[in-house]
Design a protein around this motif. Structure first.
Motif, PDB file in Angstrom:
ATOM      1  N   GLU A   1       4.507  -9.876   9.005  1.00 46.06           N
ATOM      2  CA  GLU A   1       5.298  -8.734   9.812  1.00 46.06           C
ATOM      3  C   GLU A   1       6.704  -9.101   9.878  1.00 46.06           C
ATOM      4  OE1 GLU A   1       5.025  -9.620  14.505  1.00 46.06           O
ATOM      5  OE2 GLU A   1       3.186  -9.890  13.538  1.00 46.06           O
ATOM      6  N   HIS A   2       7.109 -10.160   9.956  1.00 41.62           N
ATOM      7  CA  HIS A   2       8.871 -10.530  10.081  1.00 41.62           C
ATOM      8  C   HIS A   2       9.458 -10.544   8.692  1.00 41.62           C
ATOM      9  CE1 HIS A   2       7.739 -12.167  14.061  1.00 41.62           C
ATOM     10  NE2 HIS A   2       6.724 -12.851  13.598  1.00 41.62           N
ATOM     11  N   HIS A   3       8.893 -10.389   7.750  1.00 38.97           N
ATOM     12  CA  HIS A   3       9.496 -10.550   6.254  1.00 38.97           C
ATOM     13  C   HIS A   3       9.419  -9.301   5.390  1.00 38.97           C
ATOM     14  CE1 HIS A   3      10.508 -14.684   7.138  1.00 38.97           C
ATOM     15  NE2 HIS A   3       9.282 -14.817   7.551  1.00 38.97           N
ATOM     16  N   VAL A   4       8.971  -8.475   5.973  1.00 41.78           N
ATOM     17  CA  VAL A   4       8.487  -7.172   4.826  1.00 41.78           C
ATOM     18  C   VAL A   4       9.536  -6.305   5.328  1.00 41.78           C
ATOM     19  CG1 VAL A   4       6.581  -6.198   6.667  1.00 41.78           C
ATOM     20  CG2 VAL A   4       6.619  -5.866   3.861  1.00 41.78           C
ATOM     21  N   SER A   5       9.739  -5.462   4.246  1.00 38.16           N
ATOM     22  CA  SER A   5      10.770  -4.214   4.518  1.00 38.16           C
ATOM     23  C   SER A   5      10.085  -3.100   4.756  1.00 38.16           C
ATOM     24  CB  SER A   5      11.523  -3.999   3.114  1.00 38.16           C
ATOM     25  OG  SER A   5      10.510  -3.391   2.361  1.00 38.16           O
ATOM     26  N   GLU A   6      10.900  -2.197   5.461  1.00 42.55           N
ATOM     27  CA  GLU A   6      10.252  -0.722   6.106  1.00 42.55           C
ATOM     28  C   GLU A   6       9.801  -0.014   4.836  1.00 42.55           C
ATOM     29  OE1 GLU A   6       9.893   0.570   8.821  1.00 42.55           O
ATOM     30  OE2 GLU A   6      10.470  -1.259   9.768  1.00 42.55           O
ATOM     31  N   ARG A   7      10.286  -0.421   3.590  1.00 46.72           N
ATOM     32  CA  ARG A   7       9.778   0.448   2.413  1.00 46.72           C
ATOM     33  C   ARG A   7       8.222  -0.079   2.172  1.00 46.72           C
ATOM     34  NH1 ARG A   7      12.416   0.460  -3.728  1.00 46.72           N
ATOM     35  NH2 ARG A   7      10.912   2.207  -4.739  1.00 46.72           N
ATOM     36  N   THR A   8       8.080  -1.396   2.208  1.00 43.28           N
ATOM     37  CA  THR A   8       7.019  -1.779   1.736  1.00 43.28           C
ATOM     38  C   THR A   8       5.782  -1.663   2.897  1.00 43.28           C
ATOM     39  OG1 THR A   8       7.840  -3.523   0.672  1.00 43.28           O
ATOM     40  CG2 THR A   8       5.663  -4.147   1.481  1.00 43.28           C
ATOM     41  N   LEU A   9       6.409  -1.782   4.274  1.00 43.34           N
ATOM     42  CA  LEU A   9       5.444  -1.287   5.300  1.00 43.34           C
ATOM     43  C   LEU A   9       5.000   0.197   5.088  1.00 43.34           C
ATOM     44  CD1 LEU A   9       7.061  -2.556   8.525  1.00 43.34           C
ATOM     45  CD2 LEU A   9       4.963  -2.987   7.557  1.00 43.34           C
ATOM     46  N   ALA A  10       5.873   1.063   4.652  1.00 42.00           N
ATOM     47  CA  ALA A  10       5.235   2.410   4.607  1.00 42.00           C
ATOM     48  C   ALA A  10       4.292   2.382   3.492  1.00 42.00           C
ATOM     49  CB  ALA A  10       6.481   3.361   4.207  1.00 42.00           C
ATOM     50  N   LEU A  11       4.404   1.656   2.557  1.00 41.62           N
ATOM     51  CA  LEU A  11       3.379   1.583   1.376  1.00 41.62           C
ATOM     52  C   LEU A  11       2.061   0.870   1.953  1.00 41.62           C
ATOM     53  CD1 LEU A  11       5.518   0.651  -1.580  1.00 41.62           C
ATOM     54  CD2 LEU A  11       4.423   2.750  -1.224  1.00 41.62           C
ATOM     55  N   PHE A  12       2.381  -0.009   2.598  1.00 38.63           N
ATOM     56  CA  PHE A  12       1.155  -0.675   3.306  1.00 38.63           C
ATOM     57  C   PHE A  12       0.357   0.395   4.027  1.00 38.63           C
ATOM     58  CE2 PHE A  12       2.560  -5.496   3.612  1.00 38.63           C
ATOM     59  CZ  PHE A  12       2.532  -5.348   2.295  1.00 38.63           C
ATOM     60  N   ALA A  13       1.108   1.188   4.923  1.00 36.19           N
ATOM     61  CA  ALA A  13       0.609   1.947   6.028  1.00 36.19           C
ATOM     62  C   ALA A  13      -0.217   3.169   5.019  1.00 36.19           C
ATOM     63  CB  ALA A  13       1.577   2.769   6.852  1.00 36.19           C
ATOM     64  N   ALA A  14       0.230   3.601   3.954  1.00 37.22           N
ATOM     65  CA  ALA A  14      -0.171   4.777   3.189  1.00 37.22           C
ATOM     66  C   ALA A  14      -1.541   4.152   2.699  1.00 37.22           C
ATOM     67  CB  ALA A  14       0.671   5.137   2.138  1.00 37.22           C
ATOM     68  N   TYR A  15      -1.414   2.963   2.157  1.00 39.39           N
ATOM     69  CA  TYR A  15      -2.728   2.301   1.543  1.00 39.39           C
ATOM     70  C   TYR A  15      -3.687   2.102   2.443  1.00 39.39           C
ATOM     71  CZ  TYR A  15      -5.741  -0.690  -1.142  1.00 39.39           C
ATOM     72  OH  TYR A  15      -6.747  -1.102  -1.886  1.00 39.39           O
ATOM     73  N   ALA A  16      -3.577   1.702   3.541  1.00 38.95           N
ATOM     74  CA  ALA A  16      -4.269   1.421   4.728  1.00 38.95           C
ATOM     75  C   ALA A  16      -5.056   2.887   5.178  1.00 38.95           C
ATOM     76  CB  ALA A  16      -3.828   0.409   5.995  1.00 38.95           C
ATOM     77  N   SER A  17      -4.256   3.663   5.438  1.00 30.46           N
ATOM     78  CA  SER A  17      -4.980   5.214   5.832  1.00 30.46           C
ATOM     79  C   SER A  17      -5.657   5.719   4.771  1.00 30.46           C
ATOM     80  CB  SER A  17      -3.787   5.910   5.929  1.00 30.46           C
ATOM     81  OG  SER A  17      -3.140   6.460   4.782  1.00 30.46           O
ATOM     82  N   LYS A  18      -5.540   5.366   3.363  1.00 35.19           N
ATOM     83  CA  LYS A  18      -6.450   5.882   2.368  1.00 35.19           C
ATOM     84  C   LYS A  18      -7.778   5.295   2.480  1.00 35.19           C
ATOM     85  CE  LYS A  18      -2.914   7.188  -0.827  1.00 35.19           C
ATOM     86  NZ  LYS A  18      -2.129   6.632  -2.199  1.00 35.19           N
ATOM     87  N   SER A  19      -8.040   4.113   2.919  1.00 39.03           N
ATOM     88  CA  SER A  19      -9.023   3.313   2.770  1.00 39.03           C
ATOM     89  C   SER A  19      -9.895   3.480   4.029  1.00 39.03           C
ATOM     90  CB  SER A  19      -8.816   1.755   3.057  1.00 39.03           C
ATOM     91  OG  SER A  19      -8.049   1.493   1.804  1.00 39.03           O
TER      92      SER A  19
END
Length: 152
Positions: free
Chosen positions: A134-152
């Protein structure tokens, strides 16, 4: 591996990036590490206040697995940065800025956690890994993480 190999290590793989881009990436990691402590503390303080109505330094030390003098030093820094208020031998409270940072840390943690769980990672490992990522991830990557998690 010979003594010479140890004295003159040669990377087996180079990433091909120009030196200035590599330096920028390393600086980003150093910046994240310097913020990590403050973020962990304000997130924990917010949790303690939510659960117990206050955050006492002794409880912070116990939860973080550190000694009280370590907490005192960290709290002094947080106070200088305007993230907390406290009086000697009293509870610790977050300022508006501290509460905002705690909310942001919680948001980032939850996104990373949901992402890791959506990959099939067990809850205990996902929680532990999310705490660092959580401390090292960019906002862009976080957005991709969120999008992926919401599809699962």
């Amino acid at each position: 591996m010979t003594q010479r190999d140890l004295a003159n290590p040669t990377p087996s793989v180079t990433d091909g990036r120009p030196a200035d881009l590599r330096a920028e990436a390393f600086q980003g990691v150093r910046d994240a590490r310097s913020r990590e402590l403050a973020e962990d503390y304000v997130e924990l303080i917010a949790e303690l206040i939510h659960d117990h109505g206050e955050a006492r330094p002794v409880e912070i030390a116990a939860r973080l697995g550190v000694r009280p003098p370590t907490v005192t030093k960290a709290l002094d820094r947080l106070a200088r940065e305007g993230l907390i208020t406290r009086a000697k031998y009293r509870s610790v409270f977050l300022t508006d800025e501290g509460r905002a940072l705690a909310r942001e840390c919680r948001r980032r943690h939850e996104i990373v956690l949901r992402f890791l769980l959506s990959l099939g990672l067990d809850a205990e490992t996902a929680e532990r890994d999310a705490e660092g990522i959580e401390h090292h991830v960019s906002e862009r990557t976080l957005a991709l993480f969120a999008a992926y998690a919401s599809k699962s």
